[in-house]
Design an enzyme around this catalytic site. Sequence first.
Site, PDB file in Angstrom:
ATOM      1  N   GLU A  47     -26.863  10.471 -39.511  1.00  0.00           N
ATOM      2  CA  GLU A  47     -26.003   9.339 -39.200  1.00  0.00           C
ATOM      3  C   GLU A  47     -24.724   9.894 -38.581  1.00  0.00           C
ATOM      4  O   GLU A  47     -24.146  10.852 -39.098  1.00  0.00           O
ATOM      5  CB  GLU A  47     -25.688   8.605 -40.503  1.00  0.00           C
ATOM      6  CG  GLU A  47     -25.337   7.152 -40.351  1.00  0.00           C
ATOM      7  CD  GLU A  47     -24.973   6.529 -41.699  1.00  0.00           C
ATOM      8  OE1 GLU A  47     -23.861   6.003 -41.784  1.00  0.00           O
ATOM      9  OE2 GLU A  47     -25.787   6.586 -42.648  1.00  0.00           O
ATOM     10  N   ASP A  58     -14.960   1.756 -45.602  1.00  0.00           N
ATOM     11  CA  ASP A  58     -14.946   3.169 -45.957  1.00  0.00           C
ATOM     12  C   ASP A  58     -13.810   3.512 -46.898  1.00  0.00           C
ATOM     13  O   ASP A  58     -12.705   3.003 -46.781  1.00  0.00           O
ATOM     14  CB  ASP A  58     -14.856   4.013 -44.686  1.00  0.00           C
ATOM     15  CG  ASP A  58     -16.165   4.031 -43.934  1.00  0.00           C
ATOM     16  OD1 ASP A  58     -17.169   4.466 -44.534  1.00  0.00           O
ATOM     17  OD2 ASP A  58     -16.207   3.588 -42.776  1.00  0.00           O
TER      18      ASP A  58
END
Lengths: 256, 394
Positions: A47, A58
Amino acid sequence: MKSLERDLRAVRATGRKLLVPYFMGGLTNDWIEHVEAAVLAGADAVEIGIPFSDPMMDGPVIQEADLRSLTFGTTLDSICDDLSRLDAAVPLIAMTYYNIVLHYGLERAAGKLADSDIHGAIIPDLPLEETGPWIAACDGADVASVLLVAPSTPPERVDQLAARTQGFAYASARMAVTGQSAGGGDGERVVASIRRTSDVPALIGIGIATPNQAKEAAEVSDGVIVGSALVQVILDGGGSSEVEALIMGFRSAIDS
Amino acid sequence: MSDPVLYMEEPDERGRFGEFGGRFVPEALIPACLELEAAFIDAWSDAAFIEEYRTVLREFAGRPTPVTPLLRLGEHLGLRIFAKREDLAHTGSHKINNVIGQTLLTKRMGKRRVIAETGAGQHGVATATAAARLGLECTVFMGEVDTERQILNVFRMELLGSRVVPVTSGSRTLKDAVNEAMRDWVTCVADTHYCIGSVMGPHPFPWIVREFQSIIGQEASRQLADFGVDVPDVVIACVGGGSNAAGIFAGFANTSSRLVGIEAAGGSAVGNGSPGVLHGMRSLLMQDEFGQIEEAHSISAGLDYPGIGPEHAHLAQIRRAEYYAIGDEDVIGALRLLSEKEGIIPALETAHAVAWMIREAGGALPTGSTVLLNLSGRGDKDVAQVQAILHAES
């Protein structure tokens, strides 16, 4: 079926659990070598984060990586340029936020990713109701639009997500942003809810910080995504050998 | 004959105002957004809830706030000016209207905790206040830069029993506080409501906040009638995210009044922005050529936001409302003029709207116009900053 899903199903068919590390594109000059080291150490797919100024999903580690990478002038194009140097034959999946591809142009972004051998994309701020235009763009370019399923997702919505996701289903182990980790999480339950109606590969991510957590998650799914634990090593100055050692640790735990 | 077009109605079923709005949040937050939408629709059609909301506003928050004719400033500028006095609401700004509504909704949903983002601290103080009144736990996220600029507001929130979390990521200002509040909400959504402070964020927030603020426009419309004013020629409000503007515009959107929103030049999402997606909404944003969000820079922390509420983006696009920008350099003079002429020290945010009136009197605001100014907040929080600026200039 898009090539990402075909590739991941092929790995699964061999009985191997998928190990998918996350790298922030452009975080260091030698980030491509980090990716290559991870593949040598047993990563099945990678990824690749395309940095955004406001990464809402995040935690602190990936946030710092986003902002540090941006200070180096990283863009979607620069990441694609860097990837032309990559010497590794595993599937690549982009992870970014909607404004980045929206600004680039959805069809143009999907085309650019596919041209750079990135055949999947995770856009965490695109829920089911808003993802239509992006899926349409991905459909024109062999990019799999990977959808997330959360512990809070009700059953009928899990069914819709499982039916519409492409490549794999991203099973969020926790009600948390990336990087936070305590306790076992809900990964097993989320994967089970996906499996009721779909046999699409299901990977557990968010909060997989240790080889032992990865092993437990892999036992109840098709594999795991490891992000913050790896990015932290790189933020701390770790190079390819540290990346290789970390990924080997996860690999052997998952395979044991 | 076709039906007349009505403005500032409900968004469509996808939460859109025209092409703006929507719900761009992680799957993890979708159930909470749906729950909130259902709870609001239920509450807002429940006479008992509306009565409770109005009672708290009346008994606790000091509503209705008056409308004050600004006679001396009006004479000075050649305008007939009325000010809607949100500076006189409890906690010193319009922010209390929204937080009373949302905290009542929080209790109705059975949640025990609220979180909020704040820039200047006005929304944070208001949320802490309402949380104390209603017995809710409260955590406020505030950019580290802003906690330093507004240290007294941090202390106020703590006095009110809230926890203030300085946000050290990104530019350490309002947009980062929103990011951090969203992250907390993902983690704690089962027992926590995110009390967003402006007409922004994912659907249904822009709609809910506008509805809770629309009491400003409703009251002002009635109160102007007492002065013999049927419809003002122009309604003016400052715009960061745009909640005070949305609240007062809502009372006049379907009249002949011009609606004017004033942004800070360093945070001008309409003037300098382009369509994009941030904080759960598609709206106009200040961003670079790659879609990275730019930092807003304004003398007033409350206008330091690189976006604008989606309904404002829509009103700008269809030209129902006009948006203009005022630079920092004109704000202090406006604050001084209002203070000296009317005995009202406005918040720096509000002073942007005053500055535009001063600049445009006799121009875009023809002499003799009847103007309704939303005096959105009082300037107490800014006095030390203004003193420092004036001291540096002298």
